[in-house]
Design a protein around this motif. Structure first.
Motif, mmCIF file in Angstrom:
data_model
loop_
_atom_site.group_PDB
_atom_site.id
_atom_site.type_symbol
_atom_site.label_atom_id
_atom_site.label_comp_id
_atom_site.label_asym_id
_atom_site.label_seq_id
_atom_site.Cartn_x
_atom_site.Cartn_y
_atom_site.Cartn_z
ATOM 1 N N ARG A 144 0.877 -1.198 0.000
ATOM 2 C CA ARG A 144 0.000 0.000 0.000
ATOM 3 C C ARG A 144 0.904 1.234 0.000
ATOM 4 O O ARG A 144 1.355 1.685 1.052
ATOM 5 C CB ARG A 144 -0.912 -0.010 1.238
ATOM 6 C CG ARG A 144 -1.830 -1.222 1.281
ATOM 7 C CD ARG A 144 -2.733 -1.198 2.497
ATOM 8 N NE ARG A 144 -3.407 -2.462 2.660
ATOM 9 C CZ ARG A 144 -4.597 -2.766 2.137
ATOM 10 N NH1 ARG A 144 -5.255 -1.852 1.451
ATOM 11 N NH2 ARG A 144 -5.136 -3.949 2.303
ATOM 12 N N VAL A 147 -0.814 5.494 1.589
ATOM 13 C CA VAL A 147 -1.714 5.724 2.727
ATOM 14 C C VAL A 147 -1.515 7.146 3.267
ATOM 15 O O VAL A 147 -0.400 7.536 3.628
ATOM 16 C CB VAL A 147 -1.455 4.694 3.844
ATOM 17 C CG1 VAL A 147 -2.297 5.009 5.074
ATOM 18 C CG2 VAL A 147 -1.761 3.291 3.333
ATOM 19 N N GLN A 202 -8.359 -1.959 5.484
ATOM 20 C CA GLN A 202 -7.039 -1.649 4.941
ATOM 21 C C GLN A 202 -5.990 -1.824 6.042
ATOM 22 O O GLN A 202 -6.285 -2.325 7.124
ATOM 23 C CB GLN A 202 -7.036 -0.203 4.433
ATOM 24 C CG GLN A 202 -8.145 0.105 3.420
ATOM 25 C CD GLN A 202 -8.170 1.570 3.005
ATOM 26 O OE1 GLN A 202 -7.877 2.457 3.788
ATOM 27 N NE2 GLN A 202 -8.542 1.816 1.750
ATOM 28 N N GLY A 249 -10.908 4.735 6.662
ATOM 29 C CA GLY A 249 -9.784 4.490 5.772
ATOM 30 C C GLY A 249 -9.823 5.541 4.672
ATOM 31 O O GLY A 249 -10.455 6.590 4.816
ATOM 32 N N GLY A 253 -5.587 4.374 0.229
ATOM 33 C CA GLY A 253 -4.950 3.276 0.977
ATOM 34 C C GLY A 253 -5.059 1.951 0.253
ATOM 35 O O GLY A 253 -4.780 0.910 0.834
ATOM 36 N N PHE A 254 -5.428 1.979 -1.025
ATOM 37 C CA PHE A 254 -5.627 0.723 -1.783
ATOM 38 C C PHE A 254 -4.340 -0.094 -1.860
ATOM 39 O O PHE A 254 -3.232 0.446 -1.812
ATOM 40 C CB PHE A 254 -6.176 1.005 -3.194
ATOM 41 C CG PHE A 254 -5.191 1.632 -4.147
ATOM 42 C CD1 PHE A 254 -4.915 2.992 -4.100
ATOM 43 C CD2 PHE A 254 -4.535 0.863 -5.101
ATOM 44 C CE1 PHE A 254 -4.011 3.568 -4.978
ATOM 45 C CE2 PHE A 254 -3.629 1.428 -5.988
ATOM 46 C CZ PHE A 254 -3.366 2.783 -5.922
ATOM 47 N N LYS A 255 -4.532 -1.412 -2.007
ATOM 48 C CA LYS A 255 -3.396 -2.339 -2.078
ATOM 49 C C LYS A 255 -3.104 -2.665 -3.538
ATOM 50 O O LYS A 255 -4.011 -2.916 -4.324
ATOM 51 C CB LYS A 255 -3.730 -3.628 -1.312
ATOM 52 C CG LYS A 255 -2.607 -4.660 -1.315
ATOM 53 C CD LYS A 255 -2.827 -5.710 -0.231
ATOM 54 C CE LYS A 255 -3.949 -6.651 -0.539
ATOM 55 N NZ LYS A 255 -3.620 -7.667 -1.553
#
Ligand code: CTP
Ligand code: MG
Length: 283
Positions: A144, A147, A202, A249, A253-255
């Motif tokens: 990630r 963030v 997340q 979140g 913050g995406f993976k």
């Protein structure tokens, strides 16, 4: 509260297929996912939202990748002025977290008591090396890269108010079905979950260190499918009966999991990438 950040970066990135372990995959600005991740931790520290003790990073077993990532860690630690301790990971994410927790415990115990006074009166406030002094750990995915500081802040604030487990969450945008059947046969819808009651979670996920250590020990011996079944750390705390608090979140913050995620990350970097000369973009 004194806090150690634990970054898990030992995964292979089998879905990303970058040809290198995922943490070592570069974005369009030439910097690796791990470097971006460490930079977001440094930004949170610089903004004063973390009382950072140190950072532990769990690395892949492959010696070449580990050496390259260790170099990334050393440079980031030097730049930001925090200690970075690297340890090898395990087969599943939960195995890597357990390996990392041992390093976090060592770093927490090694920290001199805040305002340590060798002449302190007996019965004075406990120091950081006192087992009763709470210490927080933020478990964070190297995958990630973006963030925002506000997410670190929300997690740290909830921990500071006494929560033992805190996860950043965002609403679920898709309609989620439960199914029966499995490949290679057809699958059938068995129901539809109420989206209003669902959240996608997340990292960084924040915990009381002692509570998370106990929860992972318990999960290691009791969760039926073992480490592979634990896809995040809050699950271990849930299984141990701890309430888990949600804080907001952020879509950023995406993976990074697939090539599409990598394209999105690179698009987000586009203005910075465009400012580089072509040689810098393609060294
Ligand atoms: N991770 C880890 N040790 C493992 C597996 C995963 O430290 N044995 C880390 C990854 O490096 C990543 C985070 O856990 O930062 C989230 O995992 P995931 O996105 O699944 O990454 P990978 O396991 O590397 O990817 P894939 O599942 O596609 O192989
Ligand atoms: Mg994985």
């Amino acid at each position: 509260m004194r806090t150690t950040v634990l970054i898990v970066a030992a995964g292979s990135g089998s879905r990303l297929k970058a040809g290198v372990p995922k943490a070592l995959a570069p974005l369009a600005d030439g910097r690796t996912l791990l470097e971006h991740c460490l930079e977001s931790v440094a930004a949170a520290q610089a903004a004063g939202v973390l009382e950072l003790n140190a950072v532990a990073v769990v690395l892949p077993a492959d010696p070449e990748a580990a050496a390259a990532l260790e170099q990334v860690c050393r440079a980031a630690g030097d730049r930001a002025g925090f200690t970075v301790r690297c340890v090898p990971g395990g087969a599943e994410r939960a195995d890597s977290v357990r390996a990392g927790l041992a390093a976090v415990r060592a770093l927490a115990d090694a920290e001199p008591a805040a305002g340590a006074d060798t002449d302190a009166e007996p019965g004075a406030e406990p120091g950081a090396d006192d087992p009763d002094t709470p210490h927080a750990v933020l478990v964070h995915d190297a995958a990630r890269p973006f963030v925002p500081v506000a997410v670190f802040q929300a997690v740290a604030t909830a921990l500071g108010k006494g929560a033992a487990a805190v996860v950043p969450a965002v609403p679920v945008v898709d309609t989620i079905k439960t199914v029966t059947g499995a490949a290679p046969g057809p699958e059938w819808v068995s129901g539809t979950l109420d989206r209003a009651g669902l959240r996608a979670v997340q990292t960084p996920q924040g915990f009381d260190l002692t509570a998370l250590e106990a929860a992972h020990r318990r999960a290691g011996s009791e969760v039926p499918a073992g480490a592979a079944a634990l896809t995040d750390d809050a699950m271990a705390m849930e299984a141990a009966g701890h309430p888990v608090e949600l804080v907001p979140g952020d879509p950023l913050g995406f993976k990074i999991t697939t090539r599409l995620d990598l394209m999105l990350a690179n698009a987000l970097l586009a203005p910075a990438a465009a400012a580089l000369s072509p040689q810098e973009q393609h060294p």
